[in-house]
Enzyme design. Structure first.
Site, PDB file in Angstrom:
ATOM      1  N   TYR A 297       0.813  -1.220   0.000  1.00  0.00           N
ATOM      2  CA  TYR A 297       0.000   0.000   0.000  1.00  0.00           C
ATOM      3  C   TYR A 297       0.844   1.268   0.000  1.00  0.00           C
ATOM      4  O   TYR A 297       0.469   2.270  -0.603  1.00  0.00           O
ATOM      5  CB  TYR A 297      -0.980   0.004   1.185  1.00  0.00           C
ATOM      6  CG  TYR A 297      -2.177  -0.868   0.932  1.00  0.00           C
ATOM      7  CD1 TYR A 297      -3.022  -0.599  -0.141  1.00  0.00           C
ATOM      8  CD2 TYR A 297      -2.462  -1.975   1.723  1.00  0.00           C
ATOM      9  CE1 TYR A 297      -4.113  -1.407  -0.404  1.00  0.00           C
ATOM     10  CE2 TYR A 297      -3.553  -2.786   1.472  1.00  0.00           C
ATOM     11  CZ  TYR A 297      -4.381  -2.502   0.405  1.00  0.00           C
ATOM     12  OH  TYR A 297      -5.457  -3.290   0.129  1.00  0.00           O
TER      13      TYR A 297
ATOM     14  N   GLU B  61       0.751 -31.395   9.469  1.00  0.00           N
ATOM     15  CA  GLU B  61       0.352 -30.566   8.323  1.00  0.00           C
ATOM     16  C   GLU B  61      -0.978 -29.868   8.543  1.00  0.00           C
ATOM     17  O   GLU B  61      -1.076 -28.657   8.385  1.00  0.00           O
ATOM     18  CB  GLU B  61       0.264 -31.414   7.044  1.00  0.00           C
ATOM     19  CG  GLU B  61      -0.329 -30.618   5.869  1.00  0.00           C
ATOM     20  CD  GLU B  61      -0.366 -31.373   4.554  1.00  0.00           C
ATOM     21  OE1 GLU B  61       0.262 -32.437   4.449  1.00  0.00           O
ATOM     22  OE2 GLU B  61      -1.023 -30.882   3.608  1.00  0.00           O
TER      23      GLU B  61
ATOM     24  N   ASP C 298       0.176 -35.197   4.928  1.00  0.00           N
ATOM     25  CA  ASP C 298      -0.563 -36.043   3.985  1.00  0.00           C
ATOM     26  C   ASP C 298       0.434 -36.836   3.160  1.00  0.00           C
ATOM     27  O   ASP C 298       1.576 -36.397   2.951  1.00  0.00           O
ATOM     28  CB  ASP C 298      -1.384 -35.183   3.003  1.00  0.00           C
ATOM     29  CG  ASP C 298      -2.653 -34.630   3.648  1.00  0.00           C
ATOM     30  OD1 ASP C 298      -3.078 -35.167   4.690  1.00  0.00           O
ATOM     31  OD2 ASP C 298      -3.210 -33.653   3.096  1.00  0.00           O
TER      32      ASP C 298
END
Lengths: 359, 570
Positions: free
Chosen positions: A92, A187, A239
């Protein structure tokens, strides 16, 4: 004058001197990609090979060139006034640069990475802090921090009930007290919730950390410092898919190609991967999903280009096995047997059988 | 019905029942077909398929004849065309030229007998070919309005003008003179025709306006005065006093002759021997070549042409194909020329770049021909539409049947991407360009009698493509230069946009003075300009562009409600 500002002025002065001598100025920085990193298991993280990207001033580079100098200038102002700015805030701030402003935040993030690499300082030292949360912690750990007035406070991570302690964006000032046997980095938030809810850390005498996908720099630094200070091992549970292996685990352990210039501080070389491995998919007869095209691409890319995979035969084999299976499995897949199968069977078995881990 | 079923039918209804053979019954239906009937059924072949096209075809046939006649007589043509709206879809067309005039005896045949003409039997580049066009127009006028065609013609200041009104006897294909008289006419020489017809007028697109304008572009030696049905007068003034090079008449080349034609020629020949016949009637046949043909056909060179039978004629044709004969002379065609072609294009199209190419003459089936091409590029031309194609044959604009024409096929079959236009596989390229192709030939092979499209001979495709490629290479040089120029401009403005920020940032980082910041900016400017080199401007300015001229025939069509071929706009 701080080291950082001295460094920035040096670079700015080089450019200035070239310009007044009517020479074309350039900005030099290490190339940030897997192609420019070395991996040596003895060192434990990705190290820059030293290939340099020289951004010579010209029509194609002038915008980025100007933006790099403008952002360095913002950093200088922030450091001088002992302030901080988030990556989003810097984006910004650029809106005030007229034509040189960034259109999208990824543009400003890239320039920030450039400066980091160019100076060899990490962005926190430049006064830029990340937006993202650092990760959740629960279990046998007391974090010693300071409150806003500078008074020391102790935070007991066993006392958050079904909630958790949140890793702050800067972890350098933290100290730790713990008797835990290991750190388990997980995870998904879902799996973390299950383990907290059923008090797994009590049973296993450990510290649980939820990474929520690819761990943030703060999270990685937190784990590293905690593990180094208290000499406790780190086990990783993701996973069973290429994203879990190559993005989450690999980044935590040895760093990434893109941030190779700061891997030294943000890696956890002592981490071990306990699951879900491709072999687990077979051994536990887990329910699976077929590999997607991007999964296959990621595996092939890893086999071909990732120095970490190339160094470790067990990973090479595991990835090839997954490619052969053509399947992936999620952490939650153990619920096929019953909801607490993970706690009662899988994790205890895996922790005992170190041969089933991957480096 | 198959042949077999026909046979059974004949047997069944034939002699067995003791009746007359069926052929007698069929014979009652077999009779002459009148030209009127033929015309009625085949008007599309002659360019009269709809009312709008009928108007254009009529004007076109008359103007083509006038131009041919003037050029043959070496007169700078001045042609006036007037179209009067008689309401209820009826129009009167009056066309007057300053040509050599027509002798009294020939007027009825030229205007009121189909297939009468001077050009069919000659091998010479001309607009007219068949002797069918103007009489077809007269017949069309007669069929749609019942009115005769009125002609006045004068052949010299000393001769009186001859006036007549003609009908065509549609049964016999013979002219009928309704009235004739000697008239005062102020002109030295020339012809004026007047006829009424059912038609439709449209200003833009495939219109009389467009046809006349394009005619003016490729015939800069003529003046055309045109009064349209809105009573507006347009004058296309002569741009040069030079008549085009007079095309030479040549004898046919043996390679172009077919058996029927050969037999006819031999029947009418007064040559005593085949050898003499070949040498006299054909170009490029020496006594040696004539003997070679005869010997290959197994016929004595002394054999009388008139006694050659069909079988022998076939052997002669075969022998011709097997004999090496040099190509016909090619100086007989008259091209427009690169300079005039480009000049005409500049007047019509406001673009940035023009180029034109005249190929050397070539031969298809024994007929000499020459291809010319030109391209106008950029400027005000729309960049997102297919290029505009302008086709000409023997200096006549071709407005219809674009899709069926060898020129269009050759344009589509040329790879334009390398030349700076976009193009999808085998289609008309897209980009801000106009492509002009002119084919000049002693015998332009049209696909039909309406002379709207040129037929697909491989030799012609090859030549057109070569001409286009030559133009294309010139165009590519320009488009590359231009792309480089605009890229460079873009880069320079880009550099200028961001340069000040470097000075600004360095000033803040190093706590420099304002004057030092200015030094940085000046130095940077010098460094970058030095690095990029001098910038050369590439656009060409077209001073010959005529805005009023360009507008003619290009207004949006007011109504296109008739049975127009869609998607064939020019």
């Amino acid at each position: 004058m701080t080291e950082v500002i001295k460094h920035m002025k040096g670079i700015a002065n080089d450019i200035y001197q070239k310009i007044i001598k009517k020479k074309v100025p350039s900005l030099d920085m290490p190339i940030r990609s897997l192609q420019n990193v070395n991996y040596d298991s003895k060192i434990g993280y990705f190290e820059l090979k030293g290939k340099i990207l020289s951004r010579t001033l010209g029509a194609a580079t002038i915008k980025t060139f100007a933006q790099t100098l403008l952002m360095m200038n913002e950093s200088k102002k922030i450091v001088e006034t002992n302030d901080i700015a988030t990556k989003r805030e810097i984006y910004y701030v650029s809106k005030n640069w007229g034509e040189a402003m960034f259109r999208e935040q990824p543009e400003s993030d890239t320039v920030m990475d450039d400066i980091e690499a160019m100076l060899g300082f990490n962005r926190e030292q430049l006064g830029f802090i990340p937006e993202e949360k650092g990760g959740d912690v629960a279990g046998r750990l007391v974090v010693i921090d300071q409150d806003e007035e500078g008074k020391t406070i102790k935070i007991d991570c066993t006392k958050f009930g079904s909630g958790a302690y949140s890793v702050p964006t800067s972890v350098e000032g933290l100290k730790f007290e713990t008797n835990a046997k290991f750190i388990l980095a997980i995870e998904t938030a879902g799996m973390f919730q299950r383990l907290v809810k059923h008090g797994y850390w009590k049973k296993a005498d450990c510290i649980l950390i939820s990474m929520g996908g690819v761990p943030t720099r703060a999270c990685r630094r937190f784990i590293r410092r905690l593990s180094d200070d208290k000499k406790i091992p780190v086990y990783v549970f993701t996973d069973g898919d290429p994203y879990g292996f190559l993005n989450i685990y690999r980044t935590l352990k040895v760093g990434s190609g893109n941030a190779a210039h700061i891997n030294k501080y943000f890696c956890v070389p002592q981490a071990k991967f306990i699951g879900v491995t491709p072999q687990d998919i077979i051994d536990y007869k887990l329910p699976t999903h077929p590999l997607k095209d991007v999964d296959i691409k990621r595996i092939k890319d890893g086999l071909k280009n990732d120095p970490f995979v190339q160094e470790h035969q067990d990973w090479d084999k595991a990835l090839k096995l997954m490619l052969k299976l053509g399947k992936r499995a999620e952490q939650q897949a153990f619920a096929k047997y019953n909801l607490n199968y993970v706690i009662d069977n899988y994790l205890p078995q895996k922790l005992k059988n170190t041969k089933s881990w991957l480096t | 019905m198959s042949d077999e079923s026909q046979t059974t039918l004949k047997q069944g209804s034939g002699e067995k029942e003791g009746k007359k053979p069926i052929a007698y019954a069929l014979a009652e239906k077999q009779r002459d077909i009148s030209v009127a009937e033929f015309f009625e059924k085949n008007r599309h072949l002659l360019g009269f398929d709809n009312k709008k096209k009928a108007l254009l075809t009529t004007v076109k046939e008359a103007v083509d004849n006038s131009l041919d006649a003037c050029e043959e007589a070496e007169i700078l043509p001045e042609i006036s065309i007037e179209i009067i709206d008689m309401k209820n879809d009826r129009f009167r067309i009056i066309i007057e030229d300053n040509g050599p005039g027509i002798i009294k005896k020939n007027i009825p045949n030229i205007f009121a007998k189909l297939l009468f003409g001077s050009k069919f039997h000659t091998m010479k580049q001309s607009r007219g070919q068949q002797g069918i066009g103007i009489s077809a127009a007269a017949l069309y006028g007669q069929l749609t309005t019942g009115k005769p065609i009125k002609i006045i013609s004068k052949i010299s200041p000393n001769d009186p003008a001859h006036y007549c009104e003609l009908h065509i006897n549609t049964q016999k294909n013979k002219p009928e003179i309704l009235s004739e008289e000697v008239k005062e006419w102020k002109k030295d020489h020339g012809t004026r025709i007047e006829l009424d017809l059912e038609a439709n007028y449209q200003q833009a697109g495939q219109s009389v306006d467009t046809y006349l304008k394009q005619t003016a572009i490729v015939n800069p030696h003529c003046t055309i005065i045109y009064t349209n049905p809105k009573a507006e007068q347009l004058i296309f003034a002569r741009a040069t006093d030079m008549l085009p090079k007079e095309p030479k008449e040549i004898k046919p080349h043996p390679y172009g002759v077919e058996i029927g034609m050969l037999m006819k020629m031999m029947r009418w020949s007064d040559s005593k021997s085949l050898q003499a016949f070949f040498m006299k009637e054909f170009s490029r046949v020496s006594s040696g070549v004539a003997k070679e043909i005869c010997s290959k056909a197994g016929i004595l060179p002394t054999f009388k042409p008139i006694e050659v039978n069909r079988d022998q004629a076939e052997r002669l044709i075969k022998a011709i194909r097997e004999t090496k004969i040099i190509a016909p002379p090619t100086d007989c065609v008259s091209p427009i020329g690169e300079e005039l072609l480009q000049k005409g294009l500049k007047k019509e199209i406001n673009a940035e770049f023009y180029c034109a190419v005249s190929r050397s003459p070539s031969v298809y089936r024994g007929n000499p021909f020459q291809v010319e091409a030109a391209i106008a590029y950029g400027g005000e031309l729309p960049a997102d539409k297919p290029v505009r194609i302008m086709r000409f044959a023997n200096r006549v604009p071709l407005l219809y049947q674009q899709g069926a024409c060898v020129i269009t096929e050759s344009i589509s079959g040329t790879q334009w991407r390398g030349y700076g236009l976009s193009q999808s596989q085998n289609s008309i390229p897209v980009g801000p360009a106009v492509i002009v192709v002119h084919l000049a030939s002693v015998w332009a092979p049209f696909t039909s009698e309406a002379k709207e499209a040129i037929a697909h001979y491989p030799e012609i495709v090859k030549e057109v493509k070569l001409a286009l490629q030559e133009c294309g290479r010139k165009l590519a040089q320009y488009t590359h230069k231009k792309r480089k120029y605009t890229d460079e401009l873009k880069k320079r403005s880009y550099i200028e946009k961001y340069m000040p920020f470097i000075g600004e940032a360095l000033k803040d980082l190093l706590d420099l003075k304002k004057s030092e910041q200015e030094t940085i900016e000046n130095m940077l400017k010098e460094i970058l300009e030095h690095k990029r080199g001098k910038l050369e401007k590439v656009e060409m300015k077209n001073e010959e562009y005529d805005e009023e001229f360009a507008k003619i025939g290009s207004e949006e069509p007011e109504d296109s409600g008739d049975e127009e071929e869609k998607g064939e706009d020019l």
